[in-house]
Design a protein around this motif. Structure first.
Motif, PDB file in Angstrom:
ATOM      1  N   GLU A 516       0.839  -1.198   0.000  1.00  0.00           N
ATOM      2  CA  GLU A 516       0.000   0.000   0.000  1.00  0.00           C
ATOM      3  C   GLU A 516       0.878   1.253   0.000  1.00  0.00           C
ATOM      4  OE1 GLU A 516      -2.593   2.041   3.434  1.00  0.00           O
ATOM      5  OE2 GLU A 516      -3.398   0.109   2.754  1.00  0.00           O
ATOM      6  N   ASP A 517       0.702   2.142  -1.031  1.00  0.00           N
ATOM      7  CA  ASP A 517       1.502   3.362  -1.147  1.00  0.00           C
ATOM      8  C   ASP A 517       1.060   4.096  -2.410  1.00  0.00           C
ATOM      9  OD1 ASP A 517       3.397   5.314  -0.719  1.00  0.00           O
ATOM     10  OD2 ASP A 517       5.016   3.880  -0.301  1.00  0.00           O
ATOM     11  N   THR A 518       1.673   5.243  -2.655  1.00  0.00           N
ATOM     12  CA  THR A 518       1.499   5.958  -3.921  1.00  0.00           C
ATOM     13  C   THR A 518       2.718   5.682  -4.791  1.00  0.00           C
ATOM     14  OG1 THR A 518       2.490   7.958  -2.995  1.00  0.00           O
ATOM     15  CG2 THR A 518       0.079   7.751  -2.898  1.00  0.00           C
ATOM     16  N   TYR A 519       2.508   5.614  -6.116  1.00  0.00           N
ATOM     17  CA  TYR A 519       3.576   5.173  -7.006  1.00  0.00           C
ATOM     18  C   TYR A 519       3.672   6.063  -8.236  1.00  0.00           C
ATOM     19  CZ  TYR A 519       3.743   0.914  -4.256  1.00  0.00           C
ATOM     20  OH  TYR A 519       3.879   0.016  -3.221  1.00  0.00           O
ATOM     21  N   LEU A 520       4.912   6.181  -8.729  1.00  0.00           N
ATOM     22  CA  LEU A 520       5.192   6.747 -10.038  1.00  0.00           C
ATOM     23  C   LEU A 520       5.481   5.570 -10.961  1.00  0.00           C
ATOM     24  CD1 LEU A 520       5.733   9.212 -11.884  1.00  0.00           C
ATOM     25  CD2 LEU A 520       8.147   9.046 -11.203  1.00  0.00           C
TER      26      LEU A 520
END
Length: 569
Positions: A516-520
Motif C-alpha cells: 500500500e503506497d502511492t507510485y510513479l
C-alpha cells in the motif's frame, strides 16, 4: 544423507525361497557444484546354489550448464561357482557412456554400455546402445533414432538367463512430432529386428508405426495414449506367414478420477511371434481400470483406489482385482509410510496381498568431508497471517526466484532447493514472483540468509495491492511497420523510493504486486526506435485507498509525410 551432501544407502535382503542373501551399498560424493561421483557395491551370497559374487560400479556425472550432461561408468566384478557340475571363478568388467545435449534448435542423446560375459548379474554379456537426434522448429520436431541390444553369455549356469533375455534386438527409424505446453504428439516409424531365443534361432523383422501422445483436452481433462501397428515376418523362414498386430494403452483423467485401458491383438513381441510361428496362436485381450485419487492435508496423505477388469478373449480367462494404495509423507520429519494391497475377486484369489513400508531419513555427521550445505526455500500464501506454514496455507508453485545469483523455479510444493553451497550469506531475490495476483512477500523482496548448516526456509506472502496495465498501439493506417509489445520493462517507484519492476507479455500486458503506497509508474522508452513513441511515459497511481489500479501506455507510430514538389518551368 549428511549435512555435507554426502549420501549413502545400505540395503540387505534375504530370500523367501532357497537360501540367498543380497547386500548393496550406494555412496554419492559431491565434486563441486556441477559434478558428483556415485559408487555402488553389491554382494550376492547364494548358499543354496553355492554361487557368490561381488561387483563395484562407479559413475561420474558432469553438468555443462543448461546445454548438456555427461555420465561415465566403469565397473569390476568377480564370481565364484562351486557346484558338482560346475566349478568356475571368473572376473569381468563393465563400461558405459551417456551424453545429452539440448539447445533451442537441436537435441541429441546417446547411451552406450558394454559388459563382459563374466561380469556377475543380469547385465552380463550385454552390449547396448540407444541414440536419438532431434531438430526443433518452434513447436515441431523431426529426427532419427537407433537402438541396439545384444546379449551373449558362456557359462553353464546362464542357460535360463539367455533363454529369458538373450539374443539381439535392433530398431532404427524416423521420429517427428509436436510439443507445446501440455500437449504433445510423437510419431515413430521404424524397422525392428528381433532374435531372442538361442534354441530356435528364428529371426523376425517388423515394420512398426508407433504413436505417443499426451493431450490436455480441457483444464482438468487429460488423455495419455500410446499405440503400435506392426507387420512382422521371418526373413529366413519363408513358410512362416506374416503376422499383424495392434496394441493400444493409455489413460483418461479428469481431476482425480480416471480410467486406464489397454487392448492387444496379434503378436508383437518376440515370444508372441515365436508362439504364432509354431502354433498360429494370437493374442486377443483387453483391460479397463477405473480409479480415483484423493489427497489430504496439503498432499501429505495421498490415496488411490482402482478396480481392474481384464478379459483374455482367446483363453477365456477373466480377472477382477481391486487395488488400494495409501501414502503418508511427513517431509519435515523425514518419515514416509505406505500401505498397499490387492484383492482378487475371481475364483483363484492368487493376487491377494497386503503390504506396508516405512522409510526414515537420518541426518548423520560424517567426519573428514568438505562442508557443503543445502538451502531449501518454500514460498507460501499466509492465509491466516500468522507467519507459519500450516494446514490453512497454500504453496506457491512455478514462481521464479534467485538465490545467490542462481535462478530457480519452485515446484508444486512451492519449494526450490539450492544444493552443494558453501557457508556464507545468500541474498534471495523475490522480485520476479509475478505468477500470483494480489500477493507480496511479507518480509521484503530481498532478504539475506546466513547459511551455516542445511536448513529449510519458509517465506510467507501476504495479500497486497495490485497494479496492472497494458500497451495501446495506435498505428498509421498506411504503414506496414511491425511492433513487438513484449519484454518492455515497467517500473513502479513508491513514495519511499522503493522500486518494483516487471516485463510486458506477448500481448503487451503487465501486472505488479505492491504494498500500500502511492507510485510513479514508468515505461522504459529507450527501447523504442524512431518509428514509435510513447505518448506519456509516467503515470501516478494511488493504492492507499483502493485495492488495484490500471495503467494504459499509448504507443503511437509516427505518421509519414509526403512532400510534393512542383516541377520547375
Amino acid at each position: 544423507k549428511s549435512s555435507k551432501n554426502f549420501k549413502f544407502t545400505a540395503l540387505g535382503v534375504k530370500s523367501r525361497l532357497g537360501n540367498a542373501n543380497q547386500f548393496s551399498l550406494e555412496q554419492e560424493y559431491p565434486l563441486g557444484k556441477t559434478s558428483n561421483l556415485i559408487n555402488r557395491t553389491m554382494a550376492n551370497l547364494d548358499i543354496a546354489t553355492r554361487t557368490n559374487s561381488l561387483s563395484n560400479i562407479a559413475e561420474y556425472n558432469k553438468n555443462f550448464g543448461e546445454s548438456g550432461d555427461l555420465v561415465l561408468i566403469g565397473g569390476y566384478g568377480l564370481e565364484s561357482i562351486d557346484q558338482a557340475i560346475l566349478k568356475n571363478k571368473s572376473t569381468g568388467q563393465t563400461a558405459g557412456l551417456r551424453y545429452n545435449y539440448t539447445s533451442p534448435v537441436f537435441i541429441a542423446r546417446t547411451t552406450n554400455s558394454i559388459t563382459s560375459r563374466n561380469f556377475p548379474g543380469l547385465e552380463r554379456g550385454v552390449k547396448r546402445s540407444s541414440n536419438e537426434v532431434r531438430f526443433l522448429i518452434k513447436k515441431y520436431f523431426a529426427g532419427a533414432m537407433a537402438d541396439y541390444n545384444d546379449r551373449s553369455v558362456n557359462t553353464v549356469d546362464s542357460n535360463q538367463l539367455i533363454y529369458l533375455f538373450g539374443g539381439k534386438t535392433s530398431e532404427y527409424g524416423l521420429r517427428g512430432g509436436y510439443a507445446k505446453d501440455r500437449n504433445n504428439i510423437t510419431v515413430t516409424t521404424s524397422i525392428v529386428d528381433q532374435l531372442q531365443d538361442s534354441v530356435t534361432s528364428i529371426p523376425f523383422r517388423s515394420y512398426k508405426l508407433n504413436l505417443n501422445t499426451g493431450l490436455a483436452i480441457t483444464k482438468t481433462l487429460t488423455l495419455s495414449l500410446s499405440g503400435n501397428l506392426a507387420q512382422s515376418f521371418s526373413p529366413s523362414v519363408a513358410s512362416i506367414k506374416p503376422a499383424y498386430a495392434m496394441n493400444v494403452f493409455g489413460s483418461l483423467q479428469a481431476n482425480r478420477i480416471g480410467l486406464s485401458f489397454r487392448y492387444d491383438k496379434g503378436p508383437l513381441y518376440y515370444s508372441e511371434l515365436l508362439t504364432f510361428s509354431q502354433s498360429g496362436f494370437q493374442n486377443n485381450r483387453y483391460q479397463i481400470a477405473p480409479y480415483i485419487e484423493k489427497s489430504f492435508f496439503k498432499s501429505r496423505l495421498t490415496t488411490r483406489l482402482e478396480f481392474n477388469y481384464a478379459n483374455d478373449v482367446t483363453t477365456q480367462i477373466k480377472n477382477y482385482v481391486a487395488r488400494l494404495d495409501v501414502n503418508l509423507d511427513l517431509n519435515k520429519n523425514g518419515l514416509s509410510m505406505r500401505f498397499y494391497g490387492n484383492n482378487d475377486f475371481g475364483k483363484t484369489a492368487t493376487m491377494n496381498s497386503l503390504n506396508m513400508s516405512i522409510r526414515k531419513n537420518l541426518s548423520m555427521p560424517l567426519i573428514g568431508l568438505r562442508k557443503y550445505y543445502t538451502l531449501k526455500v518454500v514460498l507460501f500464501k499466509d492465509n491466516n497471517n500468522n507467519g507459519v506454514y500450516d494446514l490453512n496455507d497454500d504453496a506457491i508453485p512455478e514462481a521464479n526466484i534467485r538465490i545467490g545469483g542462481q535462478y530457480f523455479t519452485t515446484g508444486k510444493d512451492g519449494d526450490a532447493v539450492y544444493k552443494n553451497i558453501k557457508p556464507g550469506d545468500y541474498p534471495i531475490d523475490l522480485g520476479q514472483v509475478t505468477s500470483i495476483r494480489g500477493w507480496i512477500a511479507k518480509n521484503g523482496f530481498r532478504p539475506v540468509i546466513p547459511v551455516t548448516k542445511s536448513e529449510t526456509l519458509y517465506i510467507p506472502f501476504q495479500k497486497s495491492k495490485f497494479l496492472s496495465g497494458r500497451l495501446n498501439l495506435v498505428k498509421d493506417a498506411l504503414s506496414k511497420m511491425q511492433f513487438n509489445p513484449s519484454n518492455i520493462r515497467i517500473t513502479a517507484i513508491s513514495s519511499k523510493g522503493e522500486s518494483y519492476s516487471t516485463l510486458t507479455n506477448d500481448e503487451g500486458s503487465f501486472f505488479l504486486n505492491v504494498p500500500e503506497d502511492t507510485y510513479l509508474v514508468q515505461i522504459n522508452a529507450n527501447v523504442f526506435n524512431e518509428q514509435f513513441r510513447v505518448l506519456q511515459e509516467n503515470f501516478n497511481a494511488d493504492l492507499t485507498n483502493k485495492q488495484e489500479e490500471t495503467i494504459v501506455f499509448e504507443i503511437r507510430e509516427r505518421k509519414r509525410s509526403i512532400i510534393i514538389r512542383k516541377p520547375s518551368q
